[in-house]
Design a protein around this motif. Structure first.
Motif, PDB file in Angstrom:
ATOM      1  N   ALA A 178       0.856  -1.186   0.000  1.00  0.00           N
ATOM      2  CA  ALA A 178       0.000   0.000   0.000  1.00  0.00           C
ATOM      3  C   ALA A 178       0.890   1.233   0.000  1.00  0.00           C
ATOM      4  N   ARG A 179       0.581   2.166  -0.869  1.00  0.00           N
ATOM      5  CA  ARG A 179       1.390   3.371  -1.024  1.00  0.00           C
ATOM      6  C   ARG A 179       0.535   4.603  -0.716  1.00  0.00           C
ATOM      7  N   PRO A 180       1.182   5.775  -0.549  1.00  0.00           N
ATOM      8  CA  PRO A 180       0.397   6.998  -0.359  1.00  0.00           C
ATOM      9  C   PRO A 180      -0.589   7.178  -1.511  1.00  0.00           C
ATOM     10  N   GLY A 181      -1.855   7.358  -1.175  1.00  0.00           N
ATOM     11  CA  GLY A 181      -2.910   7.426  -2.175  1.00  0.00           C
ATOM     12  C   GLY A 181      -3.816   6.215  -2.140  1.00  0.00           C
ATOM     13  N   ASN A 182      -3.319   5.103  -1.594  1.00  0.00           N
ATOM     14  CA  ASN A 182      -4.149   3.906  -1.435  1.00  0.00           C
ATOM     15  C   ASN A 182      -5.125   4.029  -0.266  1.00  0.00           C
ATOM     16  N   SER A 183      -4.872   4.968   0.624  1.00  0.00           N
ATOM     17  CA  SER A 183      -5.701   5.093   1.824  1.00  0.00           C
ATOM     18  C   SER A 183      -7.179   5.195   1.471  1.00  0.00           C
ATOM     19  N   GLY A 184      -8.004   4.418   2.167  1.00  0.00           N
ATOM     20  CA  GLY A 184      -9.438   4.420   1.936  1.00  0.00           C
ATOM     21  C   GLY A 184      -9.907   3.422   0.905  1.00  0.00           C
TER      22      GLY A 184
END
Length: 307
Positions: free
Chosen positions: A240-246
């Motif tokens: 999971a990378r920044p932007g995957n949140s949610g």
């Protein structure tokens, strides 16, 4: 239509030849080998039970009996109940259509754009993380590459006071406009070694626009606690990378098992040397549904219980 034995109140066996006859009647020309492969895959996951061989059909005489188990996922017109049969070729396109990118800006004229990922729950509600939207104060929008929709007249953001869960409630000016949810989409909690598909919109260098990505992995611990709040989480191996949140975390059976919390990068010692390998954390489905209940949105997502 299939020329198979039929009784209104009984489940009777079909041969591969009967399936092939039915497909011909509805103008679907499918090779016998492909029909055989699909039916064997349905047997492998327990949707069909083998019933012997009919010698009248030497190339298509395998006999099957339906073994459908009543589930929320199988209700309605959805196809997700076949996820274990078709795997990624079914799961990925169906969930791409209900996974939008969420963008917005903090207060201030020169603030940088923030972004994250969501999951369409119904015609007007999108699930995401609290930390994705709580800093967005203006120009909040959503883009879904597979499901274009007209901009909402206005939207309201509802954030949970304790859990990293939020709901964007959209109100469309045109009553005929809205989001298209995924029929048969249900939630369940993760289990050991669940296969996972992690959907999201991390920023990809050297691309002209945000593109959706799907990371495959597996659950490595279905139940743990986060520090310092001790909220329930689970651990998975997909990156999971920044932007995957949610974004949604979907299991191999097509059910949503959780939501990405955030990317969990390696921690480093004071000299810069890594001291811990990265783990990736998700919020389990029962916690998500509890948060939806607390926010007053109980009922817009369903938990598969097999009751």
């Amino acid at each position: 239509m299939a020329g198979a034995p039929y009784s209104e109140d009984k489940i009777l066996p079909w041969t591969v030849a009967h399936f092939q006859t039915f497909l011909g009647k509805v103008d679907l020309l499918v090779a016998l080998g492909e029909v055989t492969r699909i039916l064997a895959a349905m047997e492998n996951v327990g949707l069909l039970l083998p019933g012997g061989f009919d010698l009248r059909f030497p190339l298509a005489g395998q006999i099957y009996v339906a073994n459908g188990v009543p589930t929320l996922q199988a209700k309605g017109d959805g196809r997700l109940w076949l996820s274990e049969v078709f795997g990624a070729e079914m799961i990925i396109p169906l969930y791409r259509a209900v996974t939008p990118q969420i963008t917005g800006y903090p207060a201030g004229a020169n603030a940088n754009q923030q972004w994250g990922t969501g999951l369409i729950l119904d015609s007007s509600h999108v699930l995401t993380n609290r930390h994705v939207v709580e800093g967005m104060k203006r120009d909040i929008g959503m883009i879904c590459a597979v499901q274009p929709f007209n901009a909402a007249a206005k939207s309201a953001i509802h954030v949970h006071s304790e859990l990293d869960v939020a709901v964007i409630e959209m109100e469309f000016a045109d009553s005929g406009t809205g989001l298209q949810p995924l029929p048969g989409m249900v939630f369940r909690d993760p289990t050991w070694a669940d296969e996972t598909y992690v959907f999201g919109y991390p920023r990809v260098p050297m691309t002209t626009q945000m593109t959706i990505t799907v990371q495959r992995g597996e659950v490595v611990n279905p139940s743990s606690e986060s520090m310092p709040t001790r909220d329930p989480i689970f651990l998975y191996s997909a990156i999971a990378r920044p932007g995957n949140s949610g974004g949604p975390i979907v299991a191999g059976d097509g059910r949503v098992i959780g939501m990405v919390v955030e990317d969990s990068s390696e921690t480093h010692a004071s000299n810069g040397a890594p001291v811990a390998a990265p783990f990736y954390r998700g919020i389990p489905s029962t916690t998500i549904l509890r948060a939806l209940d607390d926010l007053g949105f109980g009922g817009i997502a369903q938990l598969e219980t097999w009751d």
